[in-house]
Scaffold this motif. Sequence first.
Motif, mmCIF file in Angstrom:
data_model
loop_
_atom_site.group_PDB
_atom_site.id
_atom_site.type_symbol
_atom_site.label_atom_id
_atom_site.label_comp_id
_atom_site.label_asym_id
_atom_site.label_seq_id
_atom_site.Cartn_x
_atom_site.Cartn_y
_atom_site.Cartn_z
ATOM 1 N N ILE A 292 0.962 -1.243 0.057
ATOM 2 C CA ILE A 292 0.195 0.000 -0.170
ATOM 3 C C ILE A 292 0.733 1.259 0.019
ATOM 4 O O ILE A 292 1.605 1.463 0.851
ATOM 5 C CB ILE A 292 -0.932 -0.012 1.222
ATOM 6 N N VAL A 293 0.650 2.212 -0.763
ATOM 7 C CA VAL A 293 1.612 3.291 -1.005
ATOM 8 C C VAL A 293 0.715 4.404 -0.521
ATOM 9 O O VAL A 293 -0.478 4.730 -1.192
ATOM 10 C CB VAL A 293 1.885 3.509 -2.465
ATOM 11 N N HIS A 294 1.363 4.945 0.501
ATOM 12 C CA HIS A 294 0.596 6.403 0.865
ATOM 13 C C HIS A 294 1.681 7.705 0.636
ATOM 14 O O HIS A 294 2.686 7.599 0.437
ATOM 15 C CB HIS A 294 0.446 6.518 2.410
ATOM 16 N N LEU A 509 -2.649 6.023 -2.361
ATOM 17 C CA LEU A 509 -2.581 6.578 -3.525
ATOM 18 C C LEU A 509 -2.697 5.197 -4.703
ATOM 19 O O LEU A 509 -3.408 5.338 -5.707
ATOM 20 C CB LEU A 509 -1.071 6.971 -3.743
ATOM 21 N N TYR A 510 -2.143 4.131 -4.202
ATOM 22 C CA TYR A 510 -2.241 3.028 -5.265
ATOM 23 C C TYR A 510 -1.683 1.908 -4.448
ATOM 24 O O TYR A 510 -1.010 1.896 -3.256
ATOM 25 C CB TYR A 510 -1.673 3.157 -6.737
ATOM 26 N N PHE A 511 -1.813 0.746 -5.141
ATOM 27 C CA PHE A 511 -0.778 -0.542 -4.714
ATOM 28 C C PHE A 511 0.235 -0.699 -5.643
ATOM 29 O O PHE A 511 0.134 -0.497 -6.872
ATOM 30 C CB PHE A 511 -1.640 -1.847 -4.746
ATOM 31 N N TRP A 512 1.507 -0.966 -5.001
ATOM 32 C CA TRP A 512 2.758 -0.920 -6.109
ATOM 33 C C TRP A 512 2.400 -2.244 -6.874
ATOM 34 O O TRP A 512 2.094 -3.126 -6.367
ATOM 35 C CB TRP A 512 3.969 -0.974 -4.952
ATOM 36 N N GLY A 513 2.626 -1.991 -7.940
ATOM 37 C CA GLY A 513 2.562 -3.111 -9.061
ATOM 38 C C GLY A 513 1.378 -3.478 -9.433
ATOM 39 O O GLY A 513 1.192 -4.504 -10.308
ATOM 40 N N GLY A 521 -6.238 0.282 -9.959
ATOM 41 C CA GLY A 521 -5.855 -0.828 -10.142
ATOM 42 C C GLY A 521 -6.813 -2.064 -9.506
ATOM 43 O O GLY A 521 -7.536 -1.646 -8.440
ATOM 44 N N ARG A 522 -6.729 -3.085 -9.884
ATOM 45 C CA ARG A 522 -7.769 -4.294 -9.657
ATOM 46 C C ARG A 522 -7.603 -4.601 -8.042
ATOM 47 O O ARG A 522 -8.487 -4.472 -7.613
ATOM 48 C CB ARG A 522 -7.557 -5.179 -10.474
ATOM 49 N N ARG A 523 -6.276 -4.435 -7.636
ATOM 50 C CA ARG A 523 -6.310 -5.332 -6.299
ATOM 51 C C ARG A 523 -6.829 -4.377 -5.352
ATOM 52 O O ARG A 523 -7.335 -4.520 -4.445
ATOM 53 C CB ARG A 523 -4.892 -5.624 -5.902
ATOM 54 N N LEU A 524 -6.525 -2.875 -5.809
ATOM 55 C CA LEU A 524 -6.836 -1.890 -4.721
ATOM 56 C C LEU A 524 -8.553 -1.801 -4.707
ATOM 57 O O LEU A 524 -9.212 -1.642 -3.616
ATOM 58 C CB LEU A 524 -6.593 -0.497 -5.225
ATOM 59 N N TYR A 525 -9.137 -1.960 -5.856
ATOM 60 C CA TYR A 525 -10.628 -2.047 -5.978
ATOM 61 C C TYR A 525 -11.131 -3.195 -5.332
ATOM 62 O O TYR A 525 -12.099 -3.018 -4.418
ATOM 63 C CB TYR A 525 -11.016 -2.025 -7.435
ATOM 64 N N PHE A 529 -13.687 -1.824 -2.381
ATOM 65 C CA PHE A 529 -14.563 -1.391 -3.097
ATOM 66 C C PHE A 529 -15.634 -2.252 -3.664
ATOM 67 O O PHE A 529 -16.489 -1.843 -4.365
ATOM 68 C CB PHE A 529 -14.278 -0.382 -4.133
ATOM 69 N N ASP A 530 -15.213 -3.486 -3.703
ATOM 70 C CA ASP A 530 -16.056 -4.416 -4.556
ATOM 71 C C ASP A 530 -17.425 -4.799 -3.914
ATOM 72 O O ASP A 530 -18.314 -5.348 -4.393
ATOM 73 C CB ASP A 530 -15.150 -5.830 -4.816
ATOM 74 N N THR A 531 -17.463 -4.559 -2.473
ATOM 75 C CA THR A 531 -18.705 -4.818 -1.862
ATOM 76 C C THR A 531 -19.927 -3.975 -2.020
ATOM 77 O O THR A 531 -21.023 -4.209 -2.444
ATOM 78 C CB THR A 531 -18.450 -5.341 -0.293
#
Length: 696
Positions: A292-294, A509-513, A521-525, A529-531
Amino acid sequence: MTRDAAALPEPQLIRFERWLEARSGRRFASYDALWQWSVDELENFWQAVWEYFDLASPTPHRCVLAERCMPGAQWFPGAQVNYAQQVLRHADAAHAAGHPAIVWTDEPGLARGELRQLDWPALRRQVGLLAARLQALGVQRGDRVAALLSNRPETMVAFLACASLGAVWSVCSPDMGPVAVLDRWRQIGPVALIACDGYRHGGQAHDRRALVAQLQASLPSLKLRVDVDVLGLSTEALPVDCPRFAFSALVSDAPLPGEADAPAPLAPAWLPFDHPLWIVYSSGTTGLPKPIVHGHGGVVLEALKMGGLHNDLGPSAQTGDRFHWYSSTGWIMWNSQVAGLLSGTTVCLFDGSPACPANGHSGAPDWSTLWRFAGLASCTFFGAGAAFYAACLKAGVAPQQMADLHRLRAVGSTGSPLAPECYEWIWQQLPKPGGRPIWISCISGGTDFAGAFLAGTPALPVVAGEMQCRCLGAAVQAFSEPDAQGRGRPLIDEVGELVCTAPMPSMPLYFWGDQPPGPQGRRLYDSYFDTYPGVWRHGDWLRLVPHPDMGATGAIIYGRSDATINRHGIRMGTAELYRAVEAEPEVLDSLVVDLEYLGRPSFMPLFVVLREGLALDEPLVARLKAGIRQALSPRHVPDVVLQVPAVPRTLSGKKMELPVKKLLLGEAAEKVLNPDAMANADAVGWFVAYARQRAG
């Protein structure tokens, strides 16, 4: 004025409200009214935080929030900040008032009654020198710097130096095993490694040179290694695949070989508001830990709001505050501890076990350890995980008989729910500033956004068993299960999913990679946020408790709503534990759940399926536990290991961790286990019987 038991100044939250009124004419009838304004008018609230804490930028921001959306909210576009700059701006005033930046000790130091300190000018010079030399050695803006360090001043200096030049920091605790560390760092490709030779915990010295060698051999991106001497062990035998330097030499005024003179300390670089600051890790139940990038600006804003308006910490030059929150570097509370420096507050570090045996080597745990440190360091704010207070209660610790705690005015707790009996123990056993029960500030937030959703303030009454309020700027709700459109219904005085319905500056901000790169990014979502699309789902069970007479809404957390392991405040994904367990040749399959109970310690059983004809015996249990301890950490060793016929799996082959967890927490089997959705419905019977046995 120094805060002590004789005189408690007005809470900073009240001063903030008066400042708001003078600035805008706004008045609020209650805390809940202030909170509602802070989430309804996000832009006005966060602009007020910027101005109240007098943040500086050489360029103006074009707006506060470009678009109110999640994920992908862009905050303060155009502004430039730097975490280290915000820290070091306090150096002159704090030093002139006679307050150090850091006071600290370790287990041997505490045994001798020895407290060491780093003053503000020394902190500024060491940070500047290390930043200058890292830059000269090739570390550039945006490069990742990995650190294997414990909770010491060197760690904070190294972090601030990386922040100063715009490198991206990532730290792991040296008690973590190679699997856990490499699962994190292989994803981010660090160019530099700052590592200790070992650490002390529980009276024992732990040599980590072999781990450092393994890390260096397994990270081909490394171009530089910096050695931190903790145990005094020689590092000459370690690999020399890249240049290496002693940390003490890099922060020294003495020239290095090849230097005519020591470089001038590097001043912190002005960086875009959303420039990456650090990478921290949170785990789901499958796959690798999420990097996790902050960003600099979001973390600074959230930390100042949380530290000042909720934890009521101020600049030591004005308040005399000394802030301690016991943590390892592997927990987000280390980041919270270092954030005390952002407001010019003296931070108090203890490097060691919170219950180091009294003789320093062996024997029963001594739960007076941290209280003796708090007295030695003259702490005004003392924080720890909820399990620590439960352990003190059970051990019959009497803190005021062990230490002079007359300056202590606040106690913080997090990591798991604080039981009502622990509130009572704290009120009975700790000082009564101003003749009143000491203020207990229970918080709940997370690694995911480097902040808190729920917290406290001395401006409100404390109810045993509850957190006092929802944090300002955090649009927290308890949601019902989503409907067909993915929408949840807000619940009051009912248990629901903890969600946040509006963005906060410190969200990732995003997940690295991640793919695609960036905030989409898909992993972040999938993580948040998928529920509930467009709404942050945090993964906790929450009940909001209205208190109309107080003008506030309290909160109770009932544990994780997902299957993440949360042991002693350290979150770890189950996938990491499975890799360690299933590496044993006897183990075919496994399942672990962390059962968190309000007011009781968590209980973590590990269920294993063995090869046909094998039975679980003590040597295999010992090997499994040792493997987990080595690969992950001692915190993640299960409470019990049990042999089962099969692990329940979905039709797609996923382990049914959350349904099993709910079953063992008392839910009816028919509500949480649907045989039609299972690949092996016959596996359920054993777990149903075990749940009945535990309930009995």
